[in-house]
Design a protein around this motif. Structure first.
Motif, PDB file in Angstrom:
ATOM      1  N   SER A   1       0.825  -1.205   0.000  1.00 43.15           N
ATOM      2  CA  SER A   1       0.000   0.000   0.000  1.00 43.15           C
ATOM      3  C   SER A   1       0.861   1.259   0.000  1.00 43.15           C
ATOM      4  N   ARG A   2       2.152   1.115   0.409  1.00 43.99           N
ATOM      5  CA  ARG A   2       3.026   2.288   0.513  1.00 43.99           C
ATOM      6  C   ARG A   2       4.266   2.207  -0.376  1.00 43.99           C
ATOM      7  N   ARG A   3       4.908   1.046  -0.394  1.00 45.13           N
ATOM      8  CA  ARG A   3       6.208   0.935  -1.059  1.00 45.13           C
ATOM      9  C   ARG A   3       6.185   1.299  -2.539  1.00 45.13           C
ATOM     10  N   PRO A   4       5.132   0.981  -3.314  1.00 43.62           N
ATOM     11  CA  PRO A   4       5.158   1.359  -4.736  1.00 43.62           C
ATOM     12  C   PRO A   4       5.327   2.854  -4.975  1.00 43.62           C
ATOM     13  N   PHE A   5       4.896   3.681  -4.049  1.00 41.04           N
ATOM     14  CA  PHE A   5       5.078   5.127  -4.226  1.00 41.04           C
ATOM     15  C   PHE A   5       6.566   5.479  -4.164  1.00 41.04           C
ATOM     16  N   ALA A   6       7.263   4.963  -3.146  1.00 39.81           N
ATOM     17  CA  ALA A   6       8.692   5.251  -3.007  1.00 39.81           C
ATOM     18  C   ALA A   6       9.495   4.613  -4.128  1.00 39.81           C
ATOM     19  N   SER A   7       9.162   3.361  -4.468  1.00 36.90           N
ATOM     20  CA  SER A   7       9.896   2.679  -5.542  1.00 36.90           C
ATOM     21  C   SER A   7       9.633   3.349  -6.883  1.00 36.90           C
ATOM     22  N   GLY A   8       8.383   3.763  -7.106  1.00 40.25           N
ATOM     23  CA  GLY A   8       8.057   4.457  -8.352  1.00 40.25           C
ATOM     24  C   GLY A   8       8.845   5.743  -8.501  1.00 40.25           C
ATOM     25  N   LYS A   9       8.998   6.474  -7.403  1.00 41.94           N
ATOM     26  CA  LYS A   9       9.788   7.705  -7.433  1.00 41.94           C
ATOM     27  C   LYS A   9      11.239   7.401  -7.780  1.00 41.94           C
ATOM     28  N   ALA A  10      11.783   6.323  -7.190  1.00 39.57           N
ATOM     29  CA  ALA A  10      13.168   5.945  -7.482  1.00 39.57           C
ATOM     30  C   ALA A  10      13.322   5.581  -8.955  1.00 39.57           C
ATOM     31  N   TYR A  11      12.379   4.817  -9.495  1.00 41.63           N
ATOM     32  CA  TYR A  11      12.449   4.442 -10.910  1.00 41.63           C
ATOM     33  C   TYR A  11      12.311   5.659 -11.818  1.00 41.63           C
ATOM     34  N   ARG A  12      11.441   6.597 -11.454  1.00 42.34           N
ATOM     35  CA  ARG A  12      11.277   7.795 -12.296  1.00 42.34           C
ATOM     36  C   ARG A  12      12.563   8.597 -12.372  1.00 42.34           C
ATOM     37  N   GLY A  13      13.367   8.553 -11.308  1.00 42.82           N
ATOM     38  CA  GLY A  13      14.614   9.292 -11.303  1.00 42.82           C
ATOM     39  C   GLY A  13      15.659   8.743 -12.249  1.00 42.82           C
ATOM     40  N   ILE A  14      15.521   7.465 -12.649  1.00 46.57           N
ATOM     41  CA  ILE A  14      16.523   6.841 -13.516  1.00 46.57           C
ATOM     42  C   ILE A  14      15.933   6.358 -14.837  1.00 46.57           C
ATOM     43  N   TRP A  15      14.642   6.552 -15.042  1.00 44.97           N
ATOM     44  CA  TRP A  15      13.919   5.956 -16.179  1.00 44.97           C
ATOM     45  C   TRP A  15      14.503   6.405 -17.514  1.00 44.97           C
TER      46      TRP A  15
ATOM     47  N   SER B   1      13.054   0.886 -18.125  1.00 41.34           N
ATOM     48  CA  SER B   1      14.095   1.013 -17.117  1.00 41.34           C
ATOM     49  C   SER B   1      15.471   0.813 -17.748  1.00 41.34           C
ATOM     50  N   PRO B   2      16.520   1.395 -17.148  1.00 36.65           N
ATOM     51  CA  PRO B   2      17.871   1.167 -17.669  1.00 36.65           C
ATOM     52  C   PRO B   2      18.248  -0.306 -17.696  1.00 36.65           C
ATOM     53  N   LEU B   3      17.778  -1.083 -16.736  1.00 40.56           N
ATOM     54  CA  LEU B   3      18.097  -2.509 -16.723  1.00 40.56           C
ATOM     55  C   LEU B   3      17.618  -3.185 -18.001  1.00 40.56           C
ATOM     56  N   LEU B   4      16.424  -2.843 -18.447  1.00 41.42           N
ATOM     57  CA  LEU B   4      15.893  -3.435 -19.668  1.00 41.42           C
ATOM     58  C   LEU B   4      16.702  -2.979 -20.880  1.00 41.42           C
ATOM     59  N   THR B   5      17.016  -1.692 -20.936  1.00 41.55           N
ATOM     60  CA  THR B   5      17.803  -1.161 -22.046  1.00 41.55           C
ATOM     61  C   THR B   5      19.162  -1.850 -22.135  1.00 41.55           C
ATOM     62  N   ILE B   6      19.827  -1.964 -20.986  1.00 40.51           N
ATOM     63  CA  ILE B   6      21.179  -2.531 -20.975  1.00 40.51           C
ATOM     64  C   ILE B   6      21.150  -4.023 -21.276  1.00 40.51           C
ATOM     65  N   THR B   7      20.194  -4.756 -20.724  1.00 38.35           N
ATOM     66  CA  THR B   7      20.122  -6.194 -20.976  1.00 38.35           C
ATOM     67  C   THR B   7      19.869  -6.471 -22.452  1.00 38.35           C
ATOM     68  N   ARG B   8      19.045  -5.649 -23.082  1.00 39.20           N
ATOM     69  CA  ARG B   8      18.814  -5.805 -24.522  1.00 39.20           C
ATOM     70  C   ARG B   8      20.096  -5.556 -25.309  1.00 39.20           C
ATOM     71  N   GLU B   9      20.847  -4.527 -24.907  1.00 35.67           N
ATOM     72  CA  GLU B   9      22.102  -4.229 -25.601  1.00 35.67           C
ATOM     73  C   GLU B   9      23.110  -5.354 -25.406  1.00 35.67           C
ATOM     74  N   GLN B  10      23.181  -5.888 -24.192  1.00 34.80           N
ATOM     75  CA  GLN B  10      24.061  -7.032 -23.944  1.00 34.80           C
ATOM     76  C   GLN B  10      23.685  -8.203 -24.849  1.00 34.80           C
TER      77      GLN B  10
END
Length: 351
Positions: free
Chosen positions: A74-88, A95-104
């Motif tokens: 009920s709470r954690r997705p807000f904080a995690s979403g903010k963290a992901y938005r900062g690096i999206w 996400s960068p993880l998806l971009t990088i894994t595809r490049e690999q």
């Protein structure tokens, strides 16, 4: 490996028989996963799948699931979403993880294609989120892959990482009428090519720094201490990785340290904790540190947000002056060469 003419009998089927393909080998890179977007519900779906995995949180579901679904999610997705938005990655909306894994994957496919031609199909999957392990294995089988090398991208073996990735692959096989043969890639923290790529990344970061870091902090994702007591080799693999890296770099004992990050829950975790230790170093008078993440094959929220922001902030707030982050190996050419060498080893007898 059978010659293509030997697999031609697959096409000699009665009229109306389903089309059959065969003769190929698949290689699947498997990483942790990512939400499809940064909104509350996308992040909640991802976290629910991740935190419901008994390899990750092995408390009794009768106790854990009500706490997870009614309180934590009920709470954690807000904080995690903010963290992901900062690096999206806004250009690709992922996400960068998806971009990088595809490049690999693309670079590995090029290297393996140069070595083996069209014998191989190379793909990637995520343990949580998309593309799912099941969808990728089904697609490879449909493309004629009778054998598959399944490669969890975790240098150090851990039950919440390597083991759960393998679990998911075997769950997918359970649903297939005709299972391909499968090999899982073991831990590769001591593979010479991986260590050379890792040490090269540190040397390059040191060379680019305005002043030489006094301490190299090797920060690994943490696990509960009881995992070590129950036989999980992850902690030992991490400690050995640091020792081997120290040997590669020729560092003194006081110039490198092993720490662990991303603690979750009330249990005692292996330590020391990265965020606390970097602050301690600053209070002891260390003014310049570098942080490397040997357990992560690609930069992600734990490195780009947790290390670059929270851990950096802890060091600077405690009196540190210069903080250098050494990026993950990502799609560096020497990392791709290391992955290629590991896949070649696992293909022995198949190609």
């Amino acid at each position: 490996m059978a010659h293509p003419e030997e697999t031609a009998s697959l096409s000699r089927t009665p009229e109306g028989h389903p089309e059959l393909k065969g003769g190929k080998v698949g290689v699947v890179l498997a990483n942790l996963g990512t939400p499809d977007a940064t909104d509350y519900w996308s992040v909640r779906r991802y976290l629910s799948e991740f935190l419901s995995d008994r390899r990750v949180v092995d408390y009794s579901p009768w106790l854990w699931q009500p706490l997870l679904q009614l309180v934590i999610l009920s709470r954690r997705p807000f904080a995690s979403g903010k963290a992901y938005r900062g690096i999206w990655n806004r250009e690709r909306d992922e996400s960068p993880l998806l971009t990088i894994t595809r490049e690999q994957t693309d670079k590995l496919a090029t290297e393996l294609g140069r070595l083996y031609g069209d014998w191989l199909e190379v793909a990637f999957c995520m343990r949580y989120g998309n593309p799912s392990t099941e969808s990728v294995l089904k697609r490879l089988q449909a493309q004629g892959c009778e054998r598959i090398v399944f490669f969890p991208l975790y240098p150090q073996y851990g039950s919440p990482t390597t083991a759960t990735a393998n679990d998911q692959a075997f769950r997918a096989l359970m649903k297939l009428k005709w299972q391909p043969a499968i090999r899982t890639v073991p831990a590769y923290f001591d593979h010479p090519a991986y260590l050379e790529a890792l040490s090269a990344s540190v040397r390059e970061a040191y060379a680019a720094a305005t002043s030489r870091p006094e301490v190299l902090v090797a920060s690994y994702h943490g696990v509960p201490k009881r995992f070590l007591d129950e036989g999980d080799p992850y902690y030992c693999h991490c400690r050995k990785t640091t020792r081997l890296l120290q040997e590669q770099l020729g560092l003194d004992d006081d110039a490198i340290v092993t720490t662990f990050q991303s603690k979750f829950g009330p249990e005692e975790w292996v330590g020391p904790a990265t965020v606390e230790h970097v602050a301690k170093l600053a209070r002891q008078g260390v003014r310049h540190i570098a942080v490397v993440s040997p357990a992560f094959s690609a930069d992600c929220v734990e490195t780009l947000e947790e290390i670059e922001e929270e851990i950096r902030g802890a060091f600077l707030d405690a009196g540190g002056e210069t903080f250098t982050y050494v990026p993950c190996l990502n799609a560096r050419d020497d990392h791709i060469q290391a992955l290629t060498a590991i896949v070649e080893r696992e293909l022995a007898g198949w190609l």
